[in-house]
Design an enzyme around this catalytic site. Structure first.
Site, PDB file in Angstrom:
ATOM      1  CE  LYS A 148     -11.441  29.145 -11.122  1.00 40.33           C
ATOM      2  NZ  LYS A 148     -12.282  28.203 -10.658  1.00 40.33           N
ATOM      3  CG  ASP A 157     -14.833  29.310 -12.596  1.00 36.52           C
ATOM      4  OD1 ASP A 157     -15.449  28.547 -11.878  1.00 36.52           O
ATOM      5  OD2 ASP A 157     -15.158  30.909 -12.404  1.00 36.52           O
TER       6      ASP A 157
END
Ligand code: NDP
Length: 450
Positions: free
Chosen positions: A129, A169
């Site tokens: 991430k 995201d």
């Protein structure tokens, strides 16, 4: 105190000592430890080789400076991150988040969750991430492009089609992915599937934009099928109004359910008549093109109400789909939902429910699916985008959508297999954690102590 609880506490002491100022990361680890530590008692190979402790330590955590110049000529600096958490089953894979709240704790929690989620997808995807504390709100197109270019100038040293493949995201949608991809190609001179969520014209996959929201609804449908229930005619609360929320509402409409709320960081709208396709198009235009606020919904549709500074969980409904952000549904909200007769909570966002609220749902035997299972359709379709890029082929919409459905069914079945309790209740948290852990843990065992 039970032996399991003592083990969990001492494990958490160890992780806390290494990362004392990372509350979101510790929250995500504790939730996993609570189900995995008892499991390891019966499956001692994972304990012997310290698999859980190894999974809590990122293989690599990169932070970097992102310099850019705003429209007024000011020299600005943000912090960029990429957490490469675990590559046991494939290249690191996970989104980029641009939001002022981004820090090491939030990205480590997201990367940790991603490892389990990607393990569930049945695809060869490791977990990672990244992102930045850059706030895209109120920025001009030029500023956003300049930021993305500067961010990628550094990030590209650490990624690659077989190394690490980021996606979007919060705050990173199709537009940002386009700017990031353009800069990667410009610097490296290579046309490679190094990002997912790309435009259809340049290597993106059909259904990737819709996949997370669609997947959440497919997953909830599986849960309901198992309980001889259905979505048709049901009243649903959805939070958020970004990518995941929009396509959750769209798929609920396809199954004749009625979504009556949406939200953003300013508050929520309650539309008792339901958010139909025309209203949903308005929301897409408002949030994706004009970057507007949900309060504008009630100006356009005066029969709806706007509640500033509130979340939608106090409204009476059958099911809830939290699709905004972490820790947006607390114990008080959970009690309110149950009091109002809600029968299921299906997470679209990552870790939107606080641990005490999750515990309450389990106690009350409410159907509850954690994001790492029910929102895995997004990353799964990113995996399908990578497969198409490697083949240099483009699959049809139906082909991708059918694969997405199959994957959500497989994830559901896997959760049931590992999460079934003696009274028949499915603990989807336990099921998802164990299924993801076994997949990644077995690969780690095979590959030695690396
Ligand atoms: P978007 O940026 O498209 O939308 C985020 C939405 O959440 C916006 O409505 C935003 O409101 C709202 N929001 C953000 N922060 C807060 C806050 N602190 N309080 C209340 N509302 C907030 O993001 P996505 O839809 O892509 O992501 C939503 C969630 O789903 C995240 O948890 C993400 O990690 C998760 N997820 C996303 C996937 C994807 O494919 N996109 C895949 C799997 C999970 P505002 O406009 O005011 O900022």
């Amino acid at each position: 105190m039970s032996n399991h609880q003592k083990e969990i506490n001492s494990f958490m002491d160890l992780v806390t000592a290494k990362s004392p100022h990372e509350p979101e990361f510790l929250q995500a680890v504790k939730e996993v430890a609570e189900t995995i530590i008892p499991y390891m008692e019966e499956h001692v190979k994972y304990k012997k080789y310290n698999i859980l402790e190894r999974m809590c330590e990122p293989e690599r955590a990169i932070t970097f400076r992102v310099p850019w110049i705003d429209d007024k000529g000011n020299y600005r600096i943000n912090r960029g991150f990429r957490i490469q958490m675990n590559s046991a089953i494939g290249p690191y894979k996970g989104g980029l988040r641009f939001h002022p709240s981004v820090n090491l704790s939030i990205l480590k929690f997201l990367a940790f969750e991603q490892v389990f989620k990607n393990g569930l997808t049945t695809l060869p995807l490791g977990g990672g991430k990244g992102g930045s504390d850059f706030d895209p709100k109120g920025k001009s197109e030029r500023e956003i492009m300049m930021f993305c270019q500067s961010f990628m100038t550094e990030l590209r040293k650490h990624i690659g089609a077989s190394v690490d493949v980021p996606a979007g995201d919060i705050g990173v949608g199709g537009k940002e992915i386009g700017y990031l991809f353009g800069q990667y190609k410009r610097i490296t001179g290579e046309y490679r599937g190094v990002l997912t969520g790309k435009g259809i014209e340049y290597g993106g996959s059909l259904v990737r934009t819709e996949a997370t929201g669609y997947g959440v609804v497919y997953f909830s449908k599986e849960v309901l099928n198992r309980n001889n229930d259905e979505l048709k005619g049901k009243i649903c609360l959805v939070s958020g109004s970004g990518n995941v929320a929009q396509y959750t509402v769209e798929k609920l409409l396809d199954f004749d359910a009625k979504a009556i709320t949406l939200s953003d960081s300013g508050g929520f709208i309650y539309d008792p008549e339901g958010i139909d396709r025309e209203k949903l198009e308005f929301v897409k235009e408002l949030k994706n093109k004009r970057r507007g606020r949900m309060s504008e919904y009630v100006e356009k549709y005066p029969s709806a109400e706007y509640h500033a500074g509130k979340t939608p969980w106090g409204v009476k409904a059958d099911f809830a789909y939290p699709c905004a952000t972490q820790n947006e549904l607390n114990l008080e909200d959970a009690k309110e939902l149950v009091k109002n007769g809600a029968k299921g909570v299906f997470e679209g966002a990552n870790m939107p429910t606080t641990p005490d609220a999750v515990e309450y749902f389990r106690e009350k035997k409410i159907l509850y699916s954690p994001g790492k299972a029910s929102n895995a359709g997004g990353v799964a379709t990113s995996g399908l985008e990578m497969a198409q890029n490697s083949q240099r082929l483009h699959w049809s919409r139906d082909e991708v959508d059918n694969k997405l459905k199959q994957i959500m069914t497989q994830i559901h079945d896997n959760c049931v297999r590992h999460g079934k309790e003696s009274d028949g209740y499915i603990d989807y948290v336990k099921g998802a954690n164990i299924a993801g852990f076994v997949k990644v843990g077995d690969a780690m065992l095979d590959q030695g102590h690396v």
